[in-house]
Design a protein around this motif. Sequence first.
Motif, PDB file in Angstrom:
ATOM      1  N   MET A   1       0.839  -1.179   0.000  1.00  0.00           N
ATOM      2  CA  MET A   1       0.000   0.000   0.000  1.00  0.00           C
ATOM      3  C   MET A   1       0.888   1.247   0.000  1.00  0.00           C
ATOM      4  N   LEU A   2       0.419   2.262  -0.676  1.00  0.00           N
ATOM      5  CA  LEU A   2       1.161   3.514  -0.731  1.00  0.00           C
ATOM      6  C   LEU A   2       0.936   4.321   0.541  1.00  0.00           C
ATOM      7  N   ARG A   7       0.441   9.625  -2.050  1.00  0.00           N
ATOM      8  CA  ARG A   7      -0.854   9.581  -2.735  1.00  0.00           C
ATOM      9  C   ARG A   7      -1.362  10.991  -3.024  1.00  0.00           C
ATOM     10  N   ILE A   8      -1.965  11.149  -4.175  1.00  0.00           N
ATOM     11  CA  ILE A   8      -2.669  12.390  -4.490  1.00  0.00           C
ATOM     12  C   ILE A   8      -4.084  12.204  -3.968  1.00  0.00           C
ATOM     13  N   VAL A   9      -4.520  13.100  -3.100  1.00  0.00           N
ATOM     14  CA  VAL A   9      -5.832  12.928  -2.481  1.00  0.00           C
ATOM     15  C   VAL A   9      -6.805  14.068  -2.786  1.00  0.00           C
ATOM     16  N   ARG A  10      -6.316  15.202  -3.217  1.00  0.00           N
ATOM     17  CA  ARG A  10      -7.190  16.339  -3.492  1.00  0.00           C
ATOM     18  C   ARG A  10      -7.577  16.388  -4.965  1.00  0.00           C
ATOM     19  N   GLY A  11      -8.812  16.707  -5.237  1.00  0.00           N
ATOM     20  CA  GLY A  11      -9.306  16.805  -6.599  1.00  0.00           C
ATOM     21  C   GLY A  11      -8.567  17.841  -7.422  1.00  0.00           C
ATOM     22  N   ASP A  12      -8.194  18.950  -6.798  1.00  0.00           N
ATOM     23  CA  ASP A  12      -7.456  20.002  -7.501  1.00  0.00           C
ATOM     24  C   ASP A  12      -6.097  19.489  -7.988  1.00  0.00           C
ATOM     25  N   ASP A  13      -5.467  18.663  -7.182  1.00  0.00           N
ATOM     26  CA  ASP A  13      -4.173  18.102  -7.580  1.00  0.00           C
ATOM     27  C   ASP A  13      -4.339  17.148  -8.769  1.00  0.00           C
ATOM     28  N   GLY A  39      10.637  19.405  -3.983  1.00  0.00           N
ATOM     29  CA  GLY A  39      11.415  18.302  -3.428  1.00  0.00           C
ATOM     30  C   GLY A  39      10.606  17.325  -2.599  1.00  0.00           C
ATOM     31  N   ALA A  40       9.289  17.416  -2.646  1.00  0.00           N
ATOM     32  CA  ALA A  40       8.420  16.505  -1.897  1.00  0.00           C
ATOM     33  C   ALA A  40       8.453  15.122  -2.546  1.00  0.00           C
ATOM     34  N   PRO A  41       8.014  14.101  -1.833  1.00  0.00           N
ATOM     35  CA  PRO A  41       8.048  12.759  -2.414  1.00  0.00           C
ATOM     36  C   PRO A  41       7.111  12.627  -3.619  1.00  0.00           C
ATOM     37  N   THR A  42       7.412  11.668  -4.465  1.00  0.00           N
ATOM     38  CA  THR A  42       6.575  11.380  -5.623  1.00  0.00           C
ATOM     39  C   THR A  42       5.202  10.943  -5.142  1.00  0.00           C
ATOM     40  N   LEU A  65      -2.719  -1.413 -10.034  1.00  0.00           N
ATOM     41  CA  LEU A  65      -1.989  -0.178 -10.343  1.00  0.00           C
ATOM     42  C   LEU A  65      -1.267   0.356  -9.110  1.00  0.00           C
ATOM     43  N   LYS A  66      -1.883   0.244  -7.933  1.00  0.00           N
ATOM     44  CA  LYS A  66      -1.229   0.682  -6.701  1.00  0.00           C
ATOM     45  C   LYS A  66       0.014  -0.151  -6.414  1.00  0.00           C
ATOM     46  N   ALA A  67      -0.067  -1.449  -6.666  1.00  0.00           N
ATOM     47  CA  ALA A  67       1.100  -2.316  -6.455  1.00  0.00           C
ATOM     48  C   ALA A  67       2.230  -1.947  -7.410  1.00  0.00           C
ATOM     49  N   ILE A  68       1.886  -1.640  -8.635  1.00  0.00           N
ATOM     50  CA  ILE A  68       2.895  -1.213  -9.609  1.00  0.00           C
ATOM     51  C   ILE A  68       3.520   0.110  -9.173  1.00  0.00           C
ATOM     52  N   ALA A  69       2.692   1.050  -8.714  1.00  0.00           N
ATOM     53  CA  ALA A  69       3.207   2.350  -8.259  1.00  0.00           C
ATOM     54  C   ALA A  69       4.154   2.160  -7.077  1.00  0.00           C
ATOM     55  N   HIS A  70       3.820   1.260  -6.179  1.00  0.00           N
ATOM     56  CA  HIS A  70       4.683   0.986  -5.033  1.00  0.00           C
ATOM     57  C   HIS A  70       6.044   0.476  -5.506  1.00  0.00           C
ATOM     58  N   ASP A  71       6.049  -0.382  -6.515  1.00  0.00           N
ATOM     59  CA  ASP A  71       7.300  -0.884  -7.081  1.00  0.00           C
ATOM     60  C   ASP A  71       8.089   0.227  -7.769  1.00  0.00           C
TER      61      ASP A  71
END
Length: 114
Positions: A1-2, A7-13, A39-42, A65-71
């Motif tokens: 899990m990320l 994680r992007i959590v806001r709709g504006d982002d 310089g914030a995390p991806t 897709l979340k598992a791939i992003a974690h990798d």
Amino acid sequence: MLARANRIVRGDDYRTVVRRGRRSATAHVVVSVVRRSDGAPTRFGFIVAKTVGNAVTRNTVRRRLKAIAHDLLAGKPTDCDVVIRALPAAAQAAWPTLLGDVSRSFARGLEKAA
């Protein structure tokens, strides 16, 4: 899990990344990447529309897709936002195919955003 920081959590982002990001598409996904200078995390966000399938199918695709992003987090730059939008073909894609598509699209998006 990320982690929440990844994680992007806001709709504006989400909207910012999708509208201003560098897009790279394959048969299964569309990846949008925006470089940030703080310089914030991806951070990753996922869009899996109803056209992909029913709720069970959509959640399965999202978890993959979340598992791939974690990798992908290991060894990647720490200054970008990424939104991965699943296309309907992603529901039937094998794991190696989906992993390869997302990895290639992410790398191309980073090259374009640089």
